[in-house]
Design a protein around this motif. Structure first.
Motif, short mmCIF file in Angstrom:
data_model
loop_
_atom_site.label_atom_id
_atom_site.label_comp_id
_atom_site.label_asym_id
_atom_site.label_seq_id
_atom_site.Cartn_x
_atom_site.Cartn_y
_atom_site.Cartn_z
N GLU A 4 152.75 -38.00 -6.46
CA GLU A 4 151.63 -37.10 -7.03
C GLU A 4 151.36 -35.74 -7.13
N THR A 6 147.52 -33.04 -7.71
CA THR A 6 146.54 -33.00 -7.66
C THR A 6 146.73 -31.82 -8.36
N THR A 14 153.08 -33.98 -4.12
CA THR A 14 153.40 -34.07 -2.64
C THR A 14 155.02 -35.46 -3.65
N ASP A 16 156.31 -39.68 -2.64
CA ASP A 16 156.38 -40.30 -3.06
C ASP A 16 155.70 -41.09 -1.50
N ARG A 18 153.80 -38.59 0.21
CA ARG A 18 153.11 -37.54 0.33
C ARG A 18 153.43 -36.79 1.54
N THR A 90 156.79 -41.19 -13.85
CA THR A 90 156.86 -41.60 -12.37
C THR A 90 156.26 -40.46 -11.47
N VAL A 91 155.25 -39.22 -11.67
CA VAL A 91 154.00 -38.55 -11.69
C VAL A 91 153.03 -38.75 -12.25
N SER A 92 152.43 -39.32 -10.75
CA SER A 92 151.01 -39.68 -11.52
C SER A 92 150.13 -38.33 -11.09
N VAL A 93 149.10 -38.10 -11.54
CA VAL A 93 148.09 -36.91 -11.84
C VAL A 93 146.70 -37.27 -12.18
N ASP A 94 146.24 -36.82 -10.70
CA ASP A 94 144.61 -37.24 -10.68
C ASP A 94 143.80 -36.82 -11.77
N SER A 97 143.26 -39.65 -13.84
CA SER A 97 142.79 -40.78 -13.20
C SER A 97 141.19 -40.96 -13.83
#
Length: 235
Positions: A4, A6, A14, A16, A18, A90-94, A97
């Motif tokens: 993730e 940020t 971070t 998975d 965290r 596989t990388v989420s970006v705040d 969203s």
């Protein structure tokens, strides 16, 4: 590698579980740029942006070196093609969203859902993009984000008022004012919340404070659209 990323309110990475992932300053800039640009980025373009003072060949070499020096887990966060780069799926970006959230709140879209006015949604739009970063590409993206989230925060305030959630509406309005104190629509949103709460003195205080700020900063007075909100109170 799932992770993730940020970039709102500051840079953090971070895994998975965290747990924080430590990266070099160069890797941090590369990941941040890819996070801001959701599509694939050309290697030549990215090298020029990351090393603007270098020649094209030296910038390209610096990019190859930076990618090669990433450790194995971090290297998996970037999908590297012959001519382009992008973050791995596989990388989420705040930011992404939150950007989608802000778009749903645009009046023209009209597709907001209940979760879009939850406290977490208001908090998501209250954060600046990479504060204290001064690269030109960051500043340009931060200004675009600020304009979009201001509209979103003001819409959240309006929808929360409509839902009778006045304290939360005030939180959204105040976040809009923090982002741009001179923007009249954010001030109007907070004044309307105070009026709905029956707090006329607070509404007048917001109006007077804004009037002084506007006069001192730009030599202007509030528009009649704002003045009429408190006209009868000050009579």
């Amino acid at each position: 590698m799932a992770a993730e990323l940020t970039v709102l309110g500051g840079f953090t990475l971070t895994d998975d579980a965290r747990a924080a992932i430590s990266v070099s300053s160069t890797t941090r800039r590369l990941l941040a740029y890819l996070a801001i640009n959701a599509r694939e980025v050309g290697r030549i373009s990215m090298a020029g942006i990351m090393w603007p003072d270098a020649t094209e060949s030296h910038a390209a070499m610096s990019l190859r070196t930076a990618l090669a020096r990433m450790d194995a887990p971090t290297r998996g966060l970037v999908h590297v093609a012959s001519a382009s780069l992008r973050l791995a799926d596989t990388v989420s970006v705040d930011l992404r969203s939150s950007h989608a959230l802000a778009l749903r709140l645009l009046p023209a879209e009209g597709s907001a859902i209940a979760a879009d006015i939850a406290p977490a949604a208001v908090a998501a739009l209250s954060e600046e993009l990479l504060p204290d970063w001064y690269d030109d590409w960051v500043l340009a993206a931060a200004e675009d984000w600020r304009a979009l989230r201001l509209n979103g925060l003001e819409t959240q305030s309006r929808l929360l008022m409509k839902d009778g959630r006045l304290p939360e509406a005030g939180v959204a309005a105040r976040a809009a004012i923090v982002a741009d104190p001179l923007r009249e629509s954010g001030q109007a949103a907070l004044i309307k919340v105070h009026i709905a709460e029956g707090n006329q003195s607070e509404a007048l205080r917001v109006f007077d404070r804004y009037s002084s700020l506007l006069l001192d900063s730009l030599g202007l007075a509030p528009t009649p659209l704002l003045s009429v909100l408190v006209r009868d109170m000050s009579a």
